[in-house]
Motif scaffolding. Sequence first.
Motif, mmCIF file in Angstrom:
data_model
loop_
_atom_site.group_PDB
_atom_site.id
_atom_site.type_symbol
_atom_site.label_atom_id
_atom_site.label_comp_id
_atom_site.label_asym_id
_atom_site.label_seq_id
_atom_site.Cartn_x
_atom_site.Cartn_y
_atom_site.Cartn_z
ATOM 1 N N ALA A 39 4.589 6.060 11.953
ATOM 2 C CA ALA A 39 4.287 5.201 13.360
ATOM 3 C C ALA A 39 3.974 6.038 14.640
ATOM 4 C CB ALA A 39 5.554 4.375 13.765
ATOM 5 N N GLN A 40 3.000 5.831 15.450
ATOM 6 C CA GLN A 40 2.546 6.551 16.547
ATOM 7 C C GLN A 40 3.221 5.687 17.698
ATOM 8 O OE1 GLN A 40 -1.754 6.875 16.675
ATOM 9 N NE2 GLN A 40 -1.699 5.589 18.320
ATOM 10 N N VAL A 41 4.160 6.363 18.590
ATOM 11 C CA VAL A 41 4.772 5.459 19.768
ATOM 12 C C VAL A 41 4.400 6.005 21.000
ATOM 13 C CG1 VAL A 41 6.652 4.963 18.073
ATOM 14 C CG2 VAL A 41 6.880 6.977 19.707
ATOM 15 N N GLU A 42 4.050 5.337 22.145
ATOM 16 C CA GLU A 42 3.608 5.655 23.394
ATOM 17 C C GLU A 42 4.820 6.235 23.954
ATOM 18 O OE1 GLU A 42 1.444 2.986 25.577
ATOM 19 O OE2 GLU A 42 0.994 1.713 23.779
ATOM 20 N N HIS A 43 6.166 5.849 23.985
ATOM 21 C CA HIS A 43 7.437 6.042 24.711
ATOM 22 C C HIS A 43 8.504 6.389 23.737
ATOM 23 C CE1 HIS A 43 5.870 4.818 28.381
ATOM 24 N NE2 HIS A 43 5.497 3.752 27.821
ATOM 25 N N LEU A 44 8.873 7.526 23.433
ATOM 26 C CA LEU A 44 9.924 8.214 22.764
ATOM 27 C C LEU A 44 11.106 7.990 22.950
ATOM 28 C CD1 LEU A 44 10.585 9.103 19.786
ATOM 29 C CD2 LEU A 44 10.126 11.504 20.589
ATOM 30 N N LEU A 45 12.090 7.222 22.772
ATOM 31 C CA LEU A 45 13.683 6.952 23.330
ATOM 32 C C LEU A 45 14.350 7.746 22.204
ATOM 33 C CD1 LEU A 45 13.090 3.420 24.369
ATOM 34 C CD2 LEU A 45 12.717 5.461 25.636
ATOM 35 N N GLU A 46 15.450 7.938 22.846
ATOM 36 C CA GLU A 46 16.873 8.308 21.997
ATOM 37 C C GLU A 46 17.466 7.084 21.270
ATOM 38 O OE1 GLU A 46 17.487 11.409 21.436
ATOM 39 O OE2 GLU A 46 15.829 12.008 22.800
ATOM 40 N N PRO A 47 18.078 7.495 20.049
ATOM 41 C CA PRO A 47 18.827 6.036 19.341
ATOM 42 C C PRO A 47 20.017 5.536 20.598
ATOM 43 C CG PRO A 47 18.550 8.214 18.081
ATOM 44 C CD PRO A 47 18.201 8.424 19.377
ATOM 45 N N GLY A 48 19.800 4.148 20.527
ATOM 46 C CA GLY A 48 20.736 3.443 21.425
ATOM 47 C C GLY A 48 19.907 3.059 22.478
ATOM 48 N N PRO B 42 0.864 -1.420 -0.081
ATOM 49 C CA PRO B 42 0.021 -0.034 0.085
ATOM 50 C C PRO B 42 0.758 1.122 -0.109
ATOM 51 C CG PRO B 42 0.041 -1.102 2.173
ATOM 52 C CD PRO B 42 0.647 -2.074 1.512
ATOM 53 N N ASP B 43 0.181 2.398 -0.462
ATOM 54 C CA ASP B 43 1.029 3.431 -0.172
ATOM 55 C C ASP B 43 1.496 4.001 1.017
ATOM 56 O OD1 ASP B 43 0.258 4.018 -3.271
ATOM 57 O OD2 ASP B 43 -1.661 4.690 -2.508
ATOM 58 N N PHE B 44 0.461 3.724 2.080
ATOM 59 C CA PHE B 44 1.134 4.105 3.464
ATOM 60 C C PHE B 44 0.864 3.090 4.383
ATOM 61 C CE2 PHE B 44 0.106 7.942 1.288
ATOM 62 C CZ PHE B 44 1.151 8.939 1.665
ATOM 63 N N GLY B 45 1.571 3.059 5.511
ATOM 64 C CA GLY B 45 1.191 2.175 6.815
ATOM 65 C C GLY B 45 1.127 3.236 7.870
ATOM 66 N N LEU B 46 0.214 2.709 8.751
ATOM 67 C CA LEU B 46 -0.170 3.412 9.799
ATOM 68 C C LEU B 46 -0.356 2.579 10.776
ATOM 69 C CD1 LEU B 46 -3.200 5.902 8.839
ATOM 70 C CD2 LEU B 46 -0.687 6.300 8.608
ATOM 71 N N VAL B 47 0.878 2.638 11.900
ATOM 72 C CA VAL B 47 1.128 1.733 12.959
ATOM 73 C C VAL B 47 1.132 2.285 14.468
ATOM 74 C CG1 VAL B 47 2.094 0.081 11.426
ATOM 75 C CG2 VAL B 47 3.550 1.451 12.672
#
Length: 248
Positions: free
Chosen positions: A205-214, A167-172
Amino acid sequence: MDKVVASAAEAVADIGDGASLAVGGFGMSGVPTVLIAALLEQGATDLETISNNLGVDGFGLGTLLAAGRIRRTIGSYVGNNKEFARQYLAGELEVELTPQGTLAERLRAGGAGIPAFYTPAGVGTMVAEGGLPWRHHPDGTVAITSPQKEVREFDGASYVLERALTPDFGLVHAWKGDRHGNLVYRRSARNFNPDSAAAGRVTIAQVEHLLEPGEIDPDAVHTPGIHVHRVLHVPDADKPVEFRTVSK
């Protein structure tokens, strides 16, 4: 490589009329409700959705459906949504029903770059032989039916050919995600979300907890960031219970 966007409106701004969307979720678990609400506000119409189900009345994709914004849907479950049944039987909605495991594999294959695959699911039924009503006329008669699919024999058993979905987009919806787009799902939300994320040409993607790389252990990543193009932090995402059962 910071993929975080400032708002849900920004995340879905380029989803246009007629776009196809793979939307994660299983029942009411893992549904990207904030992105869906933003899309409802944004106004895109004539959409084609690919999801296990179309939510329930007033929740998730059910809100887009009630607003008349979905033209066609590919799914495996149609219960608990009266508006879905009404639109389908009235000829307002085209519905391609597919076995649940086949739907998951069609998305997974699309994300893996596999154009088609053979499966035993549906052999000897209308899934393979065609004739499933996809769309009705307003008077209730059938307007469009599913086509016959190729069936081949391997080692003495029959298998039906199924096409992958891209599909054109994925929403997760994910439990955790970092700024590079690496995602971790929680429990039942790890159902159609990983497959929808991989299949979409542009994945949000919508995320509940946003973390830093690593901060996410690489061994714990369910969807690598290479599949994800935008990340939206939603610390207060709505997560209702569809059927609450308690002991006496």
